[in-house]
Design an enzyme around this catalytic site. Structure first.
Site, mmCIF file in Angstrom:
data_model
loop_
_atom_site.group_PDB
_atom_site.id
_atom_site.type_symbol
_atom_site.label_atom_id
_atom_site.label_comp_id
_atom_site.label_asym_id
_atom_site.label_seq_id
_atom_site.Cartn_x
_atom_site.Cartn_y
_atom_site.Cartn_z
ATOM 1 N N LYS A 171 0.969 -1.276 0.624
ATOM 2 C CA LYS A 171 -0.608 0.108 0.045
ATOM 3 C C LYS A 171 0.603 1.236 0.302
ATOM 4 O O LYS A 171 1.287 1.699 1.150
ATOM 5 C CB LYS A 171 -1.242 0.190 1.118
ATOM 6 C CG LYS A 171 -2.368 1.097 0.916
ATOM 7 C CD LYS A 171 -2.420 2.090 2.316
ATOM 8 C CE LYS A 171 -2.027 3.294 2.587
ATOM 9 N NZ LYS A 171 -1.549 4.256 1.654
ATOM 10 N N GLU A 246 10.073 2.959 10.496
ATOM 11 C CA GLU A 246 10.484 4.281 10.231
ATOM 12 C C GLU A 246 10.025 5.264 10.571
ATOM 13 O O GLU A 246 8.876 5.200 9.651
ATOM 14 C CB GLU A 246 11.337 3.721 8.727
ATOM 15 C CG GLU A 246 12.217 2.606 9.004
ATOM 16 C CD GLU A 246 13.714 2.764 9.578
ATOM 17 O OE1 GLU A 246 13.833 3.782 10.374
ATOM 18 O OE2 GLU A 246 14.530 1.696 9.900
ATOM 19 N N CYS A 280 13.056 12.271 6.102
ATOM 20 C CA CYS A 280 13.345 12.495 7.282
ATOM 21 C C CYS A 280 14.314 12.046 7.819
ATOM 22 O O CYS A 280 14.614 12.459 9.425
ATOM 23 C CB CYS A 280 12.861 10.486 7.872
ATOM 24 S SG CYS A 280 13.673 9.411 6.585
ATOM 25 N N GLU A 379 8.770 17.039 15.161
ATOM 26 C CA GLU A 379 9.319 17.110 13.652
ATOM 27 C C GLU A 379 8.606 18.142 12.425
ATOM 28 O O GLU A 379 6.760 17.400 13.157
ATOM 29 C CB GLU A 379 9.066 15.593 13.293
ATOM 30 C CG GLU A 379 9.718 15.332 11.448
ATOM 31 C CD GLU A 379 9.283 13.802 11.439
ATOM 32 O OE1 GLU A 379 8.681 13.235 11.206
ATOM 33 O OE2 GLU A 379 10.843 13.763 10.387
HETATM 34 P P1 ADP Z 1 2.377 10.914 6.292
HETATM 35 O O1 ADP Z 1 2.530 12.337 7.318
HETATM 36 O O2 ADP Z 1 4.152 10.875 5.727
HETATM 37 O O3 ADP Z 1 1.618 11.023 5.850
HETATM 38 P P2 ADP Z 1 1.467 8.559 7.740
HETATM 39 O O4 ADP Z 1 2.392 8.024 8.933
HETATM 40 O O5 ADP Z 1 0.349 9.620 7.727
HETATM 41 O O6 ADP Z 1 2.507 9.735 7.618
HETATM 42 O O7 ADP Z 1 1.751 8.160 6.556
HETATM 43 C C1 ADP Z 1 2.403 6.874 5.696
HETATM 44 C C2 ADP Z 1 1.734 5.958 5.178
HETATM 45 O O8 ADP Z 1 0.720 5.010 6.749
HETATM 46 C C3 ADP Z 1 0.699 5.777 4.414
HETATM 47 O O9 ADP Z 1 1.312 4.825 3.220
HETATM 48 C C4 ADP Z 1 -0.418 5.813 4.960
HETATM 49 O O10 ADP Z 1 -1.887 5.688 3.594
HETATM 50 C C5 ADP Z 1 -0.519 4.960 5.402
HETATM 51 N N1 ADP Z 1 -1.695 4.934 7.070
HETATM 52 C C6 ADP Z 1 -2.126 6.111 7.394
HETATM 53 N N2 ADP Z 1 -3.218 5.707 8.748
HETATM 54 C C7 ADP Z 1 -2.852 4.389 8.709
HETATM 55 C C8 ADP Z 1 -3.207 3.252 9.480
HETATM 56 N N3 ADP Z 1 -4.182 3.533 10.216
HETATM 57 N N4 ADP Z 1 -3.367 2.097 9.085
HETATM 58 C C9 ADP Z 1 -2.881 1.585 8.648
HETATM 59 N N5 ADP Z 1 -1.954 2.643 7.462
HETATM 60 C C10 ADP Z 1 -2.098 4.161 7.478
#
Ligand code: ADP
Length: 477
Positions: A171, A246, A280, A379
């Site tokens: 994903k 990470e 990062c 951050e």
């Molecule tokens: P960023 O601020 O870099 O977008 P996120 O942690 O929101 O950081 O996103 C990193 C990845 O995690 C993306 O692919 C996002 O769709 C996914 N993500 C966000 N929420 C969830 C969740 N509840 N479960 C699994 N994956 C998630």
């Protein structure tokens, strides 16, 4: 406009598309990408589970050929894919092409690794017994990636996962599905059997969450925010699965009185502002000893004035746009917070307009900051950095380590004594001497400590630790 679909069980599926928007020009739609549902995620997980027994026992030549073909195609298409990357994410074309080459090199490295898989045979402490130590694939691996390295991060998770015989549900981040779709298309055409690699583009809260909630996903590798990383951890503990995280950084870059000024300024500007500060491993805390402080700040100011902020695809652009409106809001909120906290905004920090509508922000440098301020502790993930003045090396090291994070840590010095001491005592997974805090090789371990990372290192030979389970077998001869 063609719809780029999800890949589930070897078929391209899905009808409901979302526009992928160029942050340098919001009128430019990069493409339409299907949005998967939780049901699609479940189907993808079932496909990966069904494909696992055969793929986990596949021949190393088959895996080698697929990874090598993928590497060759990525490298042959570096200009086109690099352009796609810069168009969907906003880093400059040079950075986009560089990242694409790195992705190709990662596939090349793991193509090689398939031919070097090996175990160990050791004598038992009991005479007459043999002991074999082997590595077996971890199983169905969930790969969840962020938007800031749209091709390199997917590559450094997909390549080892396939090399070691795992099947995958992947994903990518919502904002940058283009590069991920392109890599999956290349791998699929390179000959991966049905179900070995499944792509489910869509929302984290829906598709990602369905992966976290599935007992059939045996390992999850995640790069993204600290908050989501914690959700991955909690769900993974619940399902007794392997996980690797990470997350954020608040990386220090120390400049000592004895530093070569131009080396220090180049490294600091690169660390803080290149890739729009959206790495990062970027440095947003520049810790400077008092003897060089004023000269360093003046030289930084001159250098910042020369930085061209513009459309990522334009030749001559040094800094592309911020990735989207919500990230731009976060950056400007922190700039306001820094001012309220009493730091001095010495350069930049203005939202600016260019020929095309995009999210352009002039790199911002604060001075007179302290390590207690929110701009020094949280951050920001944008082109915003703060200079913290300290007395000497000892104070610089203490301030560098006084952070919840521990990904990368840099120092500019001509003193071997200080460089050596810093390498040994910086509380970070990666240390850089006279180099930017960001910009790492693809064949050596990547990762941090404290709140930045959890689990085994990524990249290079060390990647095997996450993507395999070790087995110890005893035989009576
Ligand atoms: P960023 O601020 O870099 O977008 P996120 O942690 O929101 O950081 O996103 C990193 C990845 O995690 C993306 O692919 C996002 O769709 C996914 N993500 C966000 N929420 C969830 C969740 N509840 N479960 C699994 N994956 C998630």
């Amino acid at each position: 406009m063609t719809l780029h679909q999800n890949l589930i069980a070897g078929e391209w599926v899905g009808g409901d598309g979302v526009a992928n928007i160029n942050p340098s020009n919001t009128d430019d739609v990069v493409g339409e990408y299907a949005r998967a549902s939780a049901e699609d995620a479940k189907a993808a997980i079932a496909a990966a589970k069904a494909a696992f027994p055969a793929w986990s026992r596949s021949g190393i030549l088959e895996r080698h050929a697929i990874l090598k073909k993928t590497a060759d195609e990525i490298l042959a298409r570096k200009d086109e894919l690099g352009r796609l990357l810069s168009r969907e994410e906003g880093k400059t074309l040079a950075e986009g092409i560089g990242e694409t080459v790195r992705a190709g090199q990662i596939f090349e490295f793991f193509a090689g690794e398939t031919l070097r898989l090996a175990g160990e045979v050791v004598p038992s402490v009991r005479p007459g017994i043999g002991v074999e130590i082997t590595r077996e694939p971890a199983g169905v691996v969930g790969i969840i990636t962020p938007w800031n390295f749209p091709i390199a991060i997917p590559a450094w998770k997909l390549a080892p996962a396939l090399c070691y015989g795992n099947t995958i549900v992947f994903k990518p981040a919502e904002l940058v599905p283009g590069c991920s779709w392109a890599i999956v298309d290349i791998l699929h055409r390179a000959g991966l059997p049905k179900g070995v690699l499944n792509l489910v583009m869509g929302k984290g809260s829906v598709v990602g969450q369905a992966m976290l909630d599935s007992p059939d996903v045996q390992a999850i590798t995640f790069t993204g925010s600290t908050a989501t990383g914690k959700r991955v951890a909690v769900a993974s503990v619940e399902h007794n699965r392997k996980y690797q995280l990470e997350m954020g950084g608040k990386n220090p870059f120390v400049v000592l009185d004895d530093a070569d000024l131009s080396v220090a300024v180049e490294a600091a500007v690169n660390s803080a502002f290149f890739s729009t500060g959206q790495r990062c491993t970027a440095s947003s805390r520049i810790i400077v000893t008092e003897g060089i402080h004023d000269r360093f700040v003046a030289a930084m100011g001159e250098r910042i004035k020369g930085l061209v902020v513009d459309d990522a695809l334009k030749p001559g652009t040094h800094i592309g746009p911020v990735v989207d409106q919500s990230q731009l809001n976060q950056d400007t909120d922190y700039i306001a917070i820094g001012k309220q906290e009493g730091a001095k905004l010495a350069f930049g920090g203005e939202v600016i307009s260019r020929d095309t509508p995009g999210f352009y922000l002039q790199p911002a440098l604060f001075t007179e900051a302290t390590n207690e301020m929110r701009i020094s502790r949280e951050e920001i993930f944008g082109p915003v950095a703060a200079v913290i003045r300290v007395k000497d090396y000892d104070e610089a090291l203490a301030v560098a380590n006084d952070t919840p994070f521990g990904l990368s840590s840099g120092i500019a010095t001509t003193s071997l004594k200080h460089a050596t001491h810093f390498k040994r005592n910086a509380e970070a997974g990666m240390v850089m001497v006279n180099l930017p805090t960001a910009g790492v090789d693809f064949h050596v371990p990547f990762g941090g400590r404290k709140a930045s990372s959890y689990g085994p290192r990524e990249q290079g030979k060390y990647a095997a630790e996450f993507y395999t389970n070790v087995k110890t077998a005893y035989t009576l001869a």
